[in-house]
Write a protein that holds these residues in place. Sequence first.
Motif, mmCIF file in Angstrom:
data_model
loop_
_atom_site.group_PDB
_atom_site.id
_atom_site.type_symbol
_atom_site.label_atom_id
_atom_site.label_comp_id
_atom_site.label_asym_id
_atom_site.label_seq_id
_atom_site.Cartn_x
_atom_site.Cartn_y
_atom_site.Cartn_z
ATOM 1 N N THR A 55 0.834 -1.209 0.000
ATOM 2 C CA THR A 55 0.000 0.000 0.000
ATOM 3 C C THR A 55 0.862 1.251 0.000
ATOM 4 O OG1 THR A 55 -1.799 -1.134 1.150
ATOM 5 C CG2 THR A 55 -1.760 1.261 1.269
ATOM 6 N N ALA A 56 1.908 1.244 0.796
ATOM 7 C CA ALA A 56 2.795 2.414 0.837
ATOM 8 C C ALA A 56 3.417 2.669 -0.533
ATOM 9 C CB ALA A 56 3.874 2.200 1.891
ATOM 10 N N ALA A 57 3.846 1.594 -1.211
ATOM 11 C CA ALA A 57 4.431 1.763 -2.543
ATOM 12 C C ALA A 57 3.386 2.237 -3.548
ATOM 13 C CB ALA A 57 5.048 0.438 -3.006
ATOM 14 N N GLY A 58 2.170 1.677 -3.476
ATOM 15 C CA GLY A 58 1.118 2.088 -4.394
ATOM 16 C C GLY A 58 0.695 3.528 -4.188
ATOM 17 N N LEU A 59 0.755 3.998 -2.942
ATOM 18 C CA LEU A 59 0.354 5.376 -2.665
ATOM 19 C C LEU A 59 1.318 6.389 -3.274
ATOM 20 C CD1 LEU A 59 -0.915 5.149 1.008
ATOM 21 C CD2 LEU A 59 -2.254 5.562 -1.048
ATOM 22 N N LEU B 8 1.195 10.811 -7.197
ATOM 23 C CA LEU B 8 1.593 11.484 -8.437
ATOM 24 C C LEU B 8 0.405 11.653 -9.375
ATOM 25 C CD1 LEU B 8 5.006 9.692 -9.119
ATOM 26 C CD2 LEU B 8 4.648 12.014 -8.275
ATOM 27 N N VAL B 9 -0.411 10.600 -9.491
ATOM 28 C CA VAL B 9 -1.562 10.661 -10.399
ATOM 29 C C VAL B 9 -2.574 11.688 -9.914
ATOM 30 C CG1 VAL B 9 -3.529 9.363 -11.296
ATOM 31 C CG2 VAL B 9 -1.264 8.306 -11.228
ATOM 32 N N VAL C 18 -2.618 14.792 -12.452
ATOM 33 C CA VAL C 18 -3.576 14.511 -13.527
ATOM 34 C C VAL C 18 -4.936 15.068 -13.132
ATOM 35 C CG1 VAL C 18 -4.698 12.737 -14.916
ATOM 36 C CG2 VAL C 18 -2.317 12.431 -14.188
ATOM 37 N N GLU C 19 -5.459 15.974 -13.938
ATOM 38 C CA GLU C 19 -6.768 16.542 -13.661
ATOM 39 C C GLU C 19 -7.854 15.549 -14.041
ATOM 40 O OE1 GLU C 19 -9.381 20.535 -14.850
ATOM 41 O OE2 GLU C 19 -7.354 20.209 -15.638
ATOM 42 N N ARG C 20 -8.904 15.479 -13.196
ATOM 43 C CA ARG C 20 -9.994 14.544 -13.477
ATOM 44 C C ARG C 20 -10.651 14.903 -14.807
ATOM 45 N NH1 ARG C 20 -7.786 13.074 -9.824
ATOM 46 N NH2 ARG C 20 -6.873 12.029 -11.615
ATOM 47 N N LEU D 62 -7.913 4.186 -5.781
ATOM 48 C CA LEU D 62 -7.954 5.592 -5.378
ATOM 49 C C LEU D 62 -8.442 6.485 -6.515
ATOM 50 C CD1 LEU D 62 -4.772 6.053 -3.183
ATOM 51 C CD2 LEU D 62 -7.137 6.102 -2.476
ATOM 52 N N LEU D 63 -8.021 6.181 -7.733
ATOM 53 C CA LEU D 63 -8.456 6.973 -8.867
ATOM 54 C C LEU D 63 -9.963 6.840 -9.083
ATOM 55 C CD1 LEU D 63 -7.685 8.804 -11.221
ATOM 56 C CD2 LEU D 63 -7.185 6.759 -12.570
ATOM 57 N N LEU D 64 -10.482 5.606 -8.972
ATOM 58 C CA LEU D 64 -11.921 5.396 -9.126
ATOM 59 C C LEU D 64 -12.694 6.007 -7.959
ATOM 60 C CD1 LEU D 64 -11.941 1.696 -10.424
ATOM 61 C CD2 LEU D 64 -12.291 3.793 -11.750
ATOM 62 N N SER D 65 -12.142 5.901 -6.742
ATOM 63 C CA SER D 65 -12.821 6.475 -5.575
ATOM 64 C C SER D 65 -12.916 7.988 -5.679
ATOM 65 C CB SER D 65 -12.075 6.092 -4.288
ATOM 66 O OG SER D 65 -12.053 4.694 -4.116
#
Length: 664
Positions: free
Chosen positions: A415-419, A424-425, A429-431, A466-469
């Motif tokens: 999780t720490a690595a994925g965060l 960065l995303v 990156v704008e929604r 996280l991106l989908l949430s």
Amino acid sequence: MRGLRPQPAPVPWAAVARAAVALAAPLAVGLAAGRPLYGALVSMGALSGVIGDTADAYRMRILNIAVPQLFGALGVTLGSLVYGEGWAAVGVLTLVALVSGMISSIGAVASASGLLLLLNAVVGAGLPMPSPWWKAPLLLTLGGAVVLVLTLLGWPLRGGVPERSAVAAAYRAVADVLAVAGTPAYDEKRQAVTQALNTAYDLVLARRARDRGRTAGLVRQLAQLNALIPVVEAAPAAHLSGRPLPAEVPAAVRALAAAVETADGPRRREPTGGSPLGTHPGPPGTPGSPTTPTGPLTLPLPPPATPSERAVDHALRHAATVIRHAEPDPHNIDDLLGRPASLRIRTRRAIRDALLSHGSWRYGLRLALCIGLAQALVSLIAVPRSYWVALTVTFVLKPDFGSVFSRAVLRALGTAAGLVVAALVLAEVERGWWDVPVMLVLAALIPASTAKGYAFQTAAITPVILLLSDWLNRQGFDLVLPRLYDSLLGCAIVLVAGYLLWPESWHTRIGDRLADTVADAARYVACAFGPEADADPAARGRARRRLYRDLSAVRSEFQRALTEPPPTGTRATAWWPLCVAVERIVDATTAARVRVSHGAPPPTHVEVADVERQLRELAAGLRTSHVLVEVRAELEGDEEGVLAPLRQEVRAARAIASPQPNRP
């Protein structure tokens, strides 16, 4: 530390492409239609389908993807009904966790279904869902349907290919073990044979999940697998002889594997005079034994010089007869693991086992306790994005997926690595439409990382979720730190309430499992040399297959226990040599039976009874001792007889099991 090393697995490119399309396409459609929230929910459902698509055979993939999606729809419905209800949500999620844990003990599909039931219930209770109530479950299920459709696109072109490839892989594994017979590398290769046979039988028999009948392809593949069993039985005899087999022998098995993999359509029946398919051929020269193949069946094998080489030669020629000539008799095929019952009977048995099994209640209560604590904690303390705590507990507390302790640690690190990637995303990156190519890349990493290990899978899934949430709550970069805190809190709850304070963690059952396997080995000795040994060779084959399958499960459980902290890991380390010794006992029994079938003098009833008694005493000692057991009287018998290698292995096992200074 081993869990942090990437496994040497190939990248599943087809799965990579499916994941990228299945998660990015719904998001693009949602943006185009002006409903990005709907697209995000469909992508969430697709994510569950991508994670659950772990089977090879298409029929099993339908079950692995479709059935859990139905449970997931039920879960999100239940969760959304108690969204924002405080203690009502705690009670409902705790009850769902109990049910989820209990049904997880039924089997692989039920385990995935229970996991998705609880996961979606937690998401529904923690995130606002679009109204009316049926919209969220419909969208999530649609995401799973997208994955299922993409998966089944290859069925018309590749139908039956996974099953044929699995059978061919079993032949190649046997070729590898014959190539190293008589060398120290034999044990490792024999374990690969067991795994390959388990996979092949599971895939082939999965084709009968609904239909108890026998199609031509199913009958042929079962016959090819059953024809391989005499070769597998002859391998220990060749290994214990201490003399390497000629290079032509493994080459012939690889040629048979190629013939299996390229097989297409029914074979013509020819009068070979071979033994009935589904039974084990007898010694050369006995009635019903295929002694001389005809026509193109001839294999380039050198003349056998020893009894073990004769056993291998005879078994290979029988396998060649089955593969290249005979169309099997559908009424004379032995499934070796038992003919499956009807779907109605199997469903009733599964429900009964889930309700009455101590294991299902233990896991259900364990999961319910941790989920209840997680939900109660976030109800009493203001925790941002609190549903992540229960999600983490659900993912980590899956004993059938591996060690709870190591999964908790690896999930925290993953999780720490994925965060880092997620930060960065979310920050740069704008929604909007840029999320589609980003999702295309991130989704493709999930199947590629899953093959490398659990920590890598977690690191790949975290930024996608996280991106989908963020499409549901629009918090952007502010999601990152709460996600880390919640994951660490969930891991801590599992480690304390689900591991350290759970009695089963400190009183490991590996000794009981090993004792059961030793008792099964004693029964196998009696079956191999008892009065019914020659009357029903198929029963002996079934007993041997079940025993090797059980040994494979015990080995997996030991390897899981080795990653636990003391005392479980220390105890597993002490017992591990005995697990290997039991495997060698089974090999020695099989080798002795092969020698008797090919002309060696059979052992006396006294010798057989003595070996059986010693194994039963060893099993009883393992059950009554928390550590190791005392060595009993020495085995007696002819040191030149057919059971001499078996007695030697039993002595070695009893020596390993005896208490020694400084041993835990």
